[in-house]
Write an enzyme that holds these catalytic residues in place. Structure first.
Site, mmCIF file in Angstrom:
data_model
loop_
_atom_site.group_PDB
_atom_site.id
_atom_site.type_symbol
_atom_site.label_atom_id
_atom_site.label_comp_id
_atom_site.label_asym_id
_atom_site.label_seq_id
_atom_site.Cartn_x
_atom_site.Cartn_y
_atom_site.Cartn_z
ATOM 1 N N ASP A 15 22.665 -15.500 33.255
ATOM 2 C CA ASP A 15 23.209 -16.313 32.182
ATOM 3 C C ASP A 15 22.110 -17.306 31.810
ATOM 4 O O ASP A 15 21.163 -17.518 32.578
ATOM 5 C CB ASP A 15 24.465 -17.024 32.680
ATOM 6 C CG ASP A 15 25.082 -17.928 31.630
ATOM 7 O OD1 ASP A 15 25.069 -17.563 30.442
ATOM 8 O OD2 ASP A 15 25.573 -19.014 32.004
ATOM 9 N N LEU A 16 22.229 -17.937 30.646
ATOM 10 C CA LEU A 16 21.180 -18.866 30.212
ATOM 11 C C LEU A 16 21.549 -20.321 30.512
ATOM 12 O O LEU A 16 20.966 -20.958 31.378
ATOM 13 C CB LEU A 16 20.891 -18.683 28.727
ATOM 14 C CG LEU A 16 19.791 -19.568 28.143
ATOM 15 C CD1 LEU A 16 18.449 -19.315 28.829
ATOM 16 C CD2 LEU A 16 19.664 -19.346 26.638
ATOM 17 N N ASP A 17 22.522 -20.842 29.766
ATOM 18 C CA ASP A 17 22.862 -22.267 29.890
ATOM 19 C C ASP A 17 23.574 -22.556 31.205
ATOM 20 O O ASP A 17 24.544 -21.888 31.560
ATOM 21 C CB ASP A 17 23.746 -22.679 28.711
ATOM 22 C CG ASP A 17 23.025 -22.532 27.387
ATOM 23 O OD1 ASP A 17 22.152 -23.368 27.103
ATOM 24 O OD2 ASP A 17 23.313 -21.565 26.655
ATOM 25 N N THR A 107 23.495 -13.998 27.306
ATOM 26 C CA THR A 107 24.005 -15.315 26.937
ATOM 27 C C THR A 107 25.090 -15.214 25.880
ATOM 28 O O THR A 107 25.110 -14.285 25.072
ATOM 29 C CB THR A 107 22.859 -16.208 26.415
ATOM 30 O OG1 THR A 107 23.396 -17.470 25.991
ATOM 31 C CG2 THR A 107 22.130 -15.567 25.251
ATOM 32 N N SER A 108 25.974 -16.199 25.875
ATOM 33 C CA SER A 108 27.019 -16.279 24.855
ATOM 34 C C SER A 108 26.504 -16.940 23.582
ATOM 35 O O SER A 108 27.216 -16.996 22.582
ATOM 36 C CB SER A 108 28.224 -17.067 25.395
ATOM 37 O OG SER A 108 28.830 -16.376 26.464
ATOM 38 N N LYS A 139 31.905 -12.759 26.776
ATOM 39 C CA LYS A 139 32.425 -13.012 28.114
ATOM 40 C C LYS A 139 33.814 -13.676 28.002
ATOM 41 O O LYS A 139 34.001 -14.508 27.121
ATOM 42 C CB LYS A 139 31.477 -13.947 28.870
ATOM 43 C CG LYS A 139 30.055 -13.392 29.010
ATOM 44 C CD LYS A 139 29.122 -14.459 29.597
ATOM 45 C CE LYS A 139 27.676 -13.993 29.596
ATOM 46 N NZ LYS A 139 26.737 -15.012 30.110
ATOM 47 N N ASP A 164 27.136 -19.475 35.996
ATOM 48 C CA ASP A 164 27.677 -20.786 36.365
ATOM 49 C C ASP A 164 29.078 -21.015 35.816
ATOM 50 O O ASP A 164 29.675 -22.057 36.094
ATOM 51 C CB ASP A 164 26.754 -21.905 35.859
ATOM 52 C CG ASP A 164 26.887 -22.117 34.358
ATOM 53 O OD1 ASP A 164 26.851 -21.108 33.610
ATOM 54 O OD2 ASP A 164 27.043 -23.270 33.936
#
Length: 222
Positions: A15-17, A107-108, A139, A164
């Site tokens: 995931d990114l953030d 990522t979203s 997601k 996360d």
């Protein structure tokens, strides 16, 4: 008491953030301003936005609005608001330990937003970069993680997801992947992860003949 945990893998899907980059201040500012502009409780909006695509959040909290248009404007503003976006602890070193064919980002966020945050954090862009525009369902749907695994040529069961957010953990599990949950002291929402760690700094990549990548972490109270 914590213990070392190892997972063998063909690829690592990030995931990114909240994992590779920390952008919570920008996220909070933009969603709070957006909520106030539409007369919506920002607390409810921020809760709905955790780990999901902006368009899906807006559909949930404001079904009367044009979600796609609102999401486009919102994320365009976020892409310009990166002055306090930083790399997560240990993120750069962890990525450097992986070859291009061994990792991806799912990522979203939109592609322009995701690339802007990676640049602000000083992190490399992956060969495989799955963003909100590339999937019909975000997601907790597993589509993004399954797409990344396919593009890398890695069987889903041989992928390790690092997340996360509860929505992302659910997506990884639904894809048949093992999941490492990252949480800086708040682990209740990580309950469905296979292993919980504090940050990328708590993860190590090893290689063993016949096992491929080995992701080593420390499991315990985080």
């Amino acid at each position: 008491m914590s213990q070392s945990v190892e997972m063998s893998a063909a690829a690592v899907l990030f995931d990114l953030d909240g994992v590779l980059v920390f952008s919570s201040a920008s996220v909070h500012r933009s969603w709070t301003a957006w909520a106030h502009s539409h007369g919506i409780d920002p607390v409810a909006v921020l809760a709905a936005a955790s780990g999901t695509r902006s368009v899906d959040t807006i559909r949930q909290v404001a079904p009367h609005l044009d979600a796609e248009a609102e999401a486009t404007r919102l994320e365009a503003g976020q892409a310009l608001d990166t002055s306090d976006v930083t790399a997560g602890p240990g993120a750069a070193a962890l990525l450097e330990s992986l070859a291009q064919h061994e990792w991806a980002i799912v990522t979203s966020g939109s592609e322009p937003l995701a690339r802007a945050r990676l640049r602000a954090a000083g992190l490399p862009e992956p060969k495989v970069f799955v963003t909100a525009e590339q999937v019909s369902a975000g997601k907790p749907d597993p589509a993004g993680y399954l797409l990344a695994a396919g593009l890398l040529g890695a069987p889903p069961q041989r992928c390790v997801v690092i997340e996360d957010a509860a929505a992302g953990i659910a997506a990884g599990r639904s894809a048949g992947m093992r999941v490492i949950g990252l949480g800086g002291g708040e682990s209740e929402h990580l309950a469905e992860a296979d292993v919980v760690a504090g940050a990328c700094a708590d993860l190590e990549v090893l290689r063993e003949p016949g096992r491929g990548l080995i992701i080593r972490t420390t499991e315990g109270d985080v």
